[in-house]
Motif scaffolding. Structure first.
Motif, PDB file in Angstrom:
ATOM      1  N   ALA A   1       0.735  -1.223   0.061  1.00  0.00           N
ATOM      2  CA  ALA A   1      -0.105  -0.116  -0.080  1.00  0.00           C
ATOM      3  C   ALA A   1       0.947   1.344   0.097  1.00  0.00           C
ATOM      4  CB  ALA A   1      -0.880   0.056   1.129  1.00  0.00           C
ATOM      5  N   ASN A   2       2.142   1.133  -0.245  1.00  0.00           N
ATOM      6  CA  ASN A   2       3.059   2.356  -0.327  1.00  0.00           C
ATOM      7  C   ASN A   2       2.734   2.552  -2.062  1.00  0.00           C
ATOM      8  OD1 ASN A   2       4.133  -0.002  -1.642  1.00  0.00           O
ATOM      9  ND2 ASN A   2       6.224   0.342  -0.902  1.00  0.00           N
ATOM     10  N   ALA A   3       2.241   1.983  -2.855  1.00  0.00           N
ATOM     11  CA  ALA A   3       1.928   2.536  -4.068  1.00  0.00           C
ATOM     12  C   ALA A   3       0.340   3.253  -4.258  1.00  0.00           C
ATOM     13  CB  ALA A   3       1.952   1.154  -5.070  1.00  0.00           C
TER      14      ALA A   3
ATOM     15  N   THR B   1      10.175   7.064   3.958  1.00  0.00           N
ATOM     16  CA  THR B   1       9.310   5.997   3.569  1.00  0.00           C
ATOM     17  C   THR B   1       7.691   6.582   3.691  1.00  0.00           C
ATOM     18  OG1 THR B   1       8.873   5.045   5.543  1.00  0.00           O
ATOM     19  CG2 THR B   1      10.836   4.216   4.834  1.00  0.00           C
ATOM     20  N   THR B   2       7.069   5.623   3.170  1.00  0.00           N
ATOM     21  CA  THR B   2       5.677   5.987   3.073  1.00  0.00           C
ATOM     22  C   THR B   2       4.927   5.903   4.450  1.00  0.00           C
ATOM     23  OG1 THR B   2       5.081   3.912   2.162  1.00  0.00           O
ATOM     24  CG2 THR B   2       5.362   5.592   0.572  1.00  0.00           C
ATOM     25  N   GLY B   3       5.656   5.033   5.265  1.00  0.00           N
ATOM     26  CA  GLY B   3       5.124   4.846   6.585  1.00  0.00           C
ATOM     27  C   GLY B   3       4.120   3.598   6.782  1.00  0.00           C
TER      28      GLY B   3
ATOM     29  N   VAL C   1      15.769   3.462  -1.354  1.00  0.00           N
ATOM     30  CA  VAL C   1      14.989   2.602  -2.044  1.00  0.00           C
ATOM     31  C   VAL C   1      13.813   1.714  -1.306  1.00  0.00           C
ATOM     32  CG1 VAL C   1      16.939   1.972  -3.430  1.00  0.00           C
ATOM     33  CG2 VAL C   1      16.232   0.372  -1.517  1.00  0.00           C
ATOM     34  N   THR C   2      12.901   1.163  -2.016  1.00  0.00           N
ATOM     35  CA  THR C   2      11.955   0.504  -1.261  1.00  0.00           C
ATOM     36  C   THR C   2      12.669  -1.140  -0.793  1.00  0.00           C
ATOM     37  OG1 THR C   2       9.647  -0.049  -1.182  1.00  0.00           O
ATOM     38  CG2 THR C   2      10.479  -0.398  -3.354  1.00  0.00           C
ATOM     39  N   SER C   3      11.659  -1.808  -0.329  1.00  0.00           N
ATOM     40  CA  SER C   3      12.284  -3.095   0.024  1.00  0.00           C
ATOM     41  C   SER C   3      11.828  -4.219  -0.834  1.00  0.00           C
ATOM     42  CB  SER C   3      11.787  -3.491   1.508  1.00  0.00           C
ATOM     43  OG  SER C   3      12.285  -2.636   2.266  1.00  0.00           O
TER      44      SER C   3
HETATM   45  P1  IMP Z   1       8.785   2.507   1.563  1.00  0.00           P
HETATM   46  O1  IMP Z   1       8.428   1.778   0.324  1.00  0.00           O
HETATM   47  O2  IMP Z   1       7.466   3.170   2.269  1.00  0.00           O
HETATM   48  O3  IMP Z   1       9.510   1.735   2.447  1.00  0.00           O
HETATM   49  O4  IMP Z   1       9.653   3.709   1.088  1.00  0.00           O
HETATM   50  C1  IMP Z   1      10.956   3.723   0.589  1.00  0.00           C
HETATM   51  C2  IMP Z   1      11.232   4.787  -0.506  1.00  0.00           C
HETATM   52  O5  IMP Z   1      10.450   4.379  -1.685  1.00  0.00           O
HETATM   53  C3  IMP Z   1      10.866   6.028  -0.098  1.00  0.00           C
HETATM   54  O6  IMP Z   1      11.639   7.098  -0.692  1.00  0.00           O
HETATM   55  C4  IMP Z   1       9.402   6.300  -0.683  1.00  0.00           C
HETATM   56  O7  IMP Z   1       8.767   7.716  -1.037  1.00  0.00           O
HETATM   57  C5  IMP Z   1       9.436   5.540  -1.946  1.00  0.00           C
HETATM   58  N1  IMP Z   1       8.328   4.837  -2.508  1.00  0.00           N
HETATM   59  C6  IMP Z   1       7.447   3.815  -2.232  1.00  0.00           C
HETATM   60  N2  IMP Z   1       6.422   3.614  -2.562  1.00  0.00           N
HETATM   61  C7  IMP Z   1       6.378   4.639  -3.678  1.00  0.00           C
HETATM   62  C8  IMP Z   1       5.635   4.869  -4.760  1.00  0.00           C
HETATM   63  O8  IMP Z   1       4.662   4.136  -4.872  1.00  0.00           O
HETATM   64  N3  IMP Z   1       6.080   5.849  -5.514  1.00  0.00           N
HETATM   65  C9  IMP Z   1       7.237   6.609  -5.415  1.00  0.00           C
HETATM   66  N4  IMP Z   1       7.926   6.569  -4.524  1.00  0.00           N
HETATM   67  C10 IMP Z   1       7.431   5.455  -3.644  1.00  0.00           C
END
Ligand code: IMP
Length: 427
Positions: A37-39, A127-129, A237-239
């Motif tokens: 759900a970060n997307a 991160t997006t939290g 980066v993301t994971s």
């Molecule tokens: P995480 O995926 O929430 O752990 O975030 C890690 C990094 O990936 C952060 O810099 C976020 O802003 C970036 N990120 C995660 N998902 C997205 C997306 O869907 N679009 C753009 N950046 C993202």
């Protein structure tokens, strides 16, 4: 019939939702293979805006089979809300399948995401939290809870008690957090499990059958290549593995099953969160791109950082993903520019680099070397045929193609389904 992977060529938010949605009409099945759900995919259909976080964009077509594969991490509350929201709009979602192997984002993942970011201070990732990193950490540490676990009381209870031993120790001892009680989580998540159970299937097998029956399957990447945990701008980066190869692991198919890879790039560059961004623009032009391109995160609402197109980065992305061609979105956002810059090299100290590097220190120091092209200074948002694009826009597209060594097959000039120009065959 082909299996196509659609992948973000930059740092995410390239407009994959719109292109998936545009292709969806002709495909039989759409699969999400990584991320969670970060997307946030924004899709506009008949003037109505849909923001999807976990559901593949194909759910907007009731007759398409949609799958959330093994490689995705699922926040069940968010997913259920999204399903309910789509149902309320009259779309039945009978064709949604969710892998039982997908991992579940737990409340402690979200707490740890926030607390660990706090501890990182100036090294924070931004991160997006949404608990994504800590959930993938548990998957790799073999402490994860999977979708199939949350509708099996015995399995869930046992696994959760075991995992909480570690999590509560970290939460309480390091972060002075109250920790989590297994029974409270069980009560909440078993309800989610009950709701999601009818959707759960062996998605890898279903995809395999679809491919065997010569169906057209679209693998829809989330985030972008430069956010890939192996191939991106690590550690910012993301994971997960947004790259095209991630579709194989994340969906459970062999590499020989993929026919084509379509990359998606914006006509410029954006990034959310921390990390190096050599072509970032601070001034008026950057502000204009943000405002005109509505560059605010679909998940967090954060303003996106904006910059010129980076040809080194895109060429790298073409290589890492084996892209056959690219779709270039938001060309219309550049309509007002008198001149448009494309980064063709980086100056790092005395050195000039012409190929992208994931060396963090070089990227931080990189000063872009630009090629400047004349802008077209006229609206393109109504254009439907390549021949009707201004010559300067055609020149820009051709120049980018020559730099990235890959053809551009689709141009998008606005958020609507009809605001798309097809240049050449891409399937
Ligand atoms: P995480 O995926 O929430 O752990 O975030 C890690 C990094 O990936 C952060 O810099 C976020 O802003 C970036 N990120 C995660 N998902 C997205 C997306 O869907 N679009 C753009 N950046 C993202």
């Amino acid at each position: 019939m082909p299996a196509i992977v659609l992948v973000g060529a930059q740092w995410g938010d390239e407009g994959k939702g719109k292109i998936t949605d545009m292709l969806a009409e002709g495909v039989d099945m759409i699969v999400r293979y990584q991320g969670g759900a970060n997307a946030g995919h924004t899709v506009v259909v008949d003037g109505e805006e849909y923001i999807l976080h976990l559901l593949p964009s194909g759910v907007l077509y009731p007759d398409k089979l949609c799958a959330i594969g093994d490689g995705v991490v699922i926040d069940p509350k968010t997913l259920i809300e999204e399903i309910e929201n789509i149902k309320k709009r009259g779309l039945p979602l009978e064709n949604l399948r969710i892998s039982g192997n997908a991992h579940v984002v737990m409340p402690y993942h979200k707490s740890l995401d926030a607390l660990e970011e706090g501890l990182k201070g100036k090294h924070k990732i931004g991160t997006t939290g949404r608990g994504i990193g800590p959930c993938y950490v548990d998957k790799m540490a073999r402490l994860g809870i999977r979708v199939r676990d949350i509708f099996d009381y015995e399995e869930f209870h046992g696994r959760l008690e075991h995992t909480l031993k570690y999590k509560n120790l970290i939460l309480r001892e390091i972060f002075k957090h109250d920790g989590y009680d297994a029974h409270t989580i069980l009560e909440e998540y078993l309800e989610y499990g009950k709701y999601l159970k009818p959707f759960v299937s062996d998605t890898s097998y279903i995809i395999h059958q679809a491919l065997r029956d010569e169906k057209f399957v679209l693998f829809e990447g989330a985030q972008g290549t430069l956010l890939d945990v192996s191939h991106g701008t690590y550690p910012y980066v993301t994971s997960s593995h947004p790259v095209a190869a991630g579709a194989c692991v994340g969906a459970g198919i062999g590499p020989t099953k993929i026919d084509r890879v379509l990359g998606i790039t914006k006509a410029y560059t954006t990034r959310v969160g921390e990390g190096p961004f050599p072509t970032e623009l601070d001034g008026e032009i950057g502000e204009h791109l943000r405002a005109k391109g509505s560059e605010f995160g679909a998940t967090t609402g954060r303003p996106r950082r904006t910059g010129w197109l980076d040809a080194l980065l895109l060429r790298y992305s073409v290589r890492i993903n084996g892209m056959n061609s690219l779709a270039m979105t938001k060309l219309d956002v550049l309509d007002e520019q008198k001149t448009i810059k494309v980064c063709v090299a980086y100056k790092v100290g005395d050195e000039t680099i012409t190929e992208f590097t994931t060396d963090f220190r070089k990227l931080v120091e990189a000063v872009p070397v630009y090629e400047e092209l004349p802008g077209w200074q006229t609206s393109t948002s109504h254009v439907k045929d390549y021949r009707d694009l201004p010559q300067e826009a055609k020149n820009y597209i051709k120049y980018v193609e020559s730099q990235i060594k890959a053809p551009i097959s689709i141009i998008s000039v606005g958020p609507g389904r009809s605001q798309t120009v097809i240049l050449r065959k891409f399937v």
